[in-house]
Write a protein that holds these residues in place. Structure first.
Motif, PDB file in Angstrom:
ATOM      1  N   LYS A 226       0.838  -1.200   0.000  1.00  0.00           N
ATOM      2  CA  LYS A 226       0.000   0.000   0.000  1.00  0.00           C
ATOM      3  C   LYS A 226       0.867   1.242   0.000  1.00  0.00           C
ATOM      4  O   LYS A 226       1.817   1.348   0.760  1.00  0.00           O
ATOM      5  N   ASN A 229      -2.504   5.773  -1.398  1.00  0.00           N
ATOM      6  CA  ASN A 229      -3.899   5.350  -1.593  1.00  0.00           C
ATOM      7  C   ASN A 229      -4.064   4.340  -2.725  1.00  0.00           C
ATOM      8  O   ASN A 229      -5.080   4.320  -3.418  1.00  0.00           O
ATOM      9  N   LEU A 289      -9.368   3.809  -0.398  1.00  0.00           N
ATOM     10  CA  LEU A 289      -8.154   4.078   0.365  1.00  0.00           C
ATOM     11  C   LEU A 289      -8.012   5.567   0.624  1.00  0.00           C
ATOM     12  O   LEU A 289      -8.096   6.383  -0.295  1.00  0.00           O
ATOM     13  N   ARG A 290      -7.823   5.912   1.865  1.00  0.00           N
ATOM     14  CA  ARG A 290      -7.529   7.281   2.271  1.00  0.00           C
ATOM     15  C   ARG A 290      -6.245   7.279   3.080  1.00  0.00           C
ATOM     16  O   ARG A 290      -5.744   6.229   3.471  1.00  0.00           O
ATOM     17  N   GLU A 291      -5.700   8.464   3.321  1.00  0.00           N
ATOM     18  CA  GLU A 291      -4.409   8.545   3.993  1.00  0.00           C
ATOM     19  C   GLU A 291      -4.446   7.895   5.375  1.00  0.00           C
ATOM     20  O   GLU A 291      -3.507   7.226   5.789  1.00  0.00           O
ATOM     21  N   THR A 294      -9.087   3.064   5.638  1.00  0.00           N
ATOM     22  CA  THR A 294      -9.485   2.224   4.517  1.00  0.00           C
ATOM     23  C   THR A 294     -10.871   1.688   4.820  1.00  0.00           C
ATOM     24  O   THR A 294     -11.117   1.191   5.930  1.00  0.00           O
ATOM     25  N   GLU A 338     -17.134   6.107  -4.002  1.00  0.00           N
ATOM     26  CA  GLU A 338     -16.188   7.052  -3.412  1.00  0.00           C
ATOM     27  C   GLU A 338     -16.870   8.274  -2.797  1.00  0.00           C
ATOM     28  O   GLU A 338     -16.443   8.791  -1.769  1.00  0.00           O
TER      29      GLU A 338
END
Length: 359
Positions: A226, A229, A289-291, A294, A338
């Motif tokens: 990973k 993102n 996926l975000r910083e 997830t 999203e």
């Protein structure tokens, strides 16, 4: 009369349709169109997430093999093919020495050739008893000394030529200059580093893994990586056969040659930590996926969307294991999730959903 009644009826129906349809279509348009698939269960190995670093597999510091003044050197970022020059040291003094040795070689060849002819004549005379045996022995000795001197000069010339050749520092493989450690005009001594040379296309991910992970590793197994993102499956290339006593870790290397990342970048990698067990799987496209998080988006029986935080595990093909409030048979959004808000109503193709459910 009947025709008039029929005509009025049609007008009434058309008017009703015009009055109802805009509202109906508006309500329909408020529903977000998404694509869904069903979560499933499968035997998957539990994983531990560890930090890894991108590193060039071919990364060398090239040093000078002789003394000399630096005439030129490639700049940072320059691409160089294998065997091409990276830097050049002054060779003038050695070129003078080479020219002198080649002159001595020519003289010695002439002297050796003369002694060979002299020996041939004396052998003819000794057969006729026209010369003393001692003269023949002296000539054989002189020829032997001359031939050894000739061989010595050839060795000296080869050594000088080698020094001249090594005054040019050449690329050991295709790559780029990552760092210059000397400047034009500097006097360089033997062993002084000149450039750091790397191949930016041959990358590894280096992970310091707990020793317990070693039992579950297999060369070629795909691991989930990973970064930014994104998720990517990369194979295990190799690992160190022994760990470090202080940290109780050993190095695992994943082949990252297909990643468009710079050496030095940090990623997160999942490695197996236990034997396989039954776990929930969702399509990789379902992951958002975000910083700092997830999650997946599920759809309930009322077609309402819900955000569900998950922990990502090991990937198997286009599917990936997750832990969280997702169970086999749940509808998870694979396209269009999203920007959904929690509780927002959605719609999806029944035909597509049926096909997905079968798969």
């Amino acid at each position: 009369m009947k025709l008039a009644i029929y005509s009025n009826t049609l007008k009434a129906i058309s008017l009703s349709f015009l009055l109802i349809s805009p509202t109906t279509y508006a309500a329909q348009d408020e529903l977000k169109l998404v694509s869904v698939k069903l979560a499933k269960q499968e035997q998957v190995t539990p994983v531990v997430w560890l930090t890894g670093n991108i590193a060039s597999r071919l990364n060398v510091r090239l040093s000078a093999e002789r003394n000399g003044r630096l005439l030129w050197i490639k700049d940072i970022g320059d691409q160089v093919k294998k065997g091409e020059a990276l830097a050049q040291l002054d060779t003038l003094q050695n070129e003078f020495r080479l020219a002198e040795q080649q002159s001595q070689l020519r003289q010695q060849k002439s002297n050796t050739e003369y002694l060979r002819k002299q020996l041939k004549r004396q052998k003819a005379l000794i057969n006729n008893k026209s010369t003393a045996r001692i003269e023949l022995d002296r000539t054989e000795r002189d020829l032997s000394v001359a031939e050894e001197a000739l061989n010595s000069l050839n060795i000296q010339i080869s050594r000088t030529q080698l020094v001249i050749d090594r005054s040019t520092i050449r690329a050991p493989f295709d790559g780029q200059v990552n760092q210059r450690m000397a400047q034009l005009g500097e006097y360089i001594t033997v062993g002084s580093p000149l450039v750091q040379f790397v191949d930016p296309n041959t990358l590894d991910i280096r992970i310091a893994a707990p020793l317990s992970v070693a039992l579950f590793l297999n060369r070629g197994d795909n691991m989930v990586v990973k970064w930014n993102n994104q998720l990517q499956l990369l194979p295990v290339r190799t690992w160190s056969p022994a760990g470090t006593q202080s940290s109780r870790t050993f190095e695992v290397l994943l082949d990252a040659s297909n990643l468009k990342l710079m050496s030095g970048s940090a990623v997160t990698v999942s490695l197996p930590k236990e034997l396989a067990n039954l776990t929930t799987m969702v399509p990789r496209d379902a992951l958002v996926l975000r910083e700092r998080e997830t999650f997946v988006v599920t759809v309930d029986q009322d077609n309402a969307a819900h955000k569900v935080d998950v922990l990502v595990g090991r990937g198997v093909g286009d599917w990936i294991s997750v832990s969280g409030k997702v169970t086999a048979g749940d509808k998870v959004v694979v396209r269009g999730g999203e920007r959904l808000k929690d509780g927002q109503k959605v719609r999806f193709s029944e035909t597509e959903n049926t096909i997905v459910a079968i798969n």
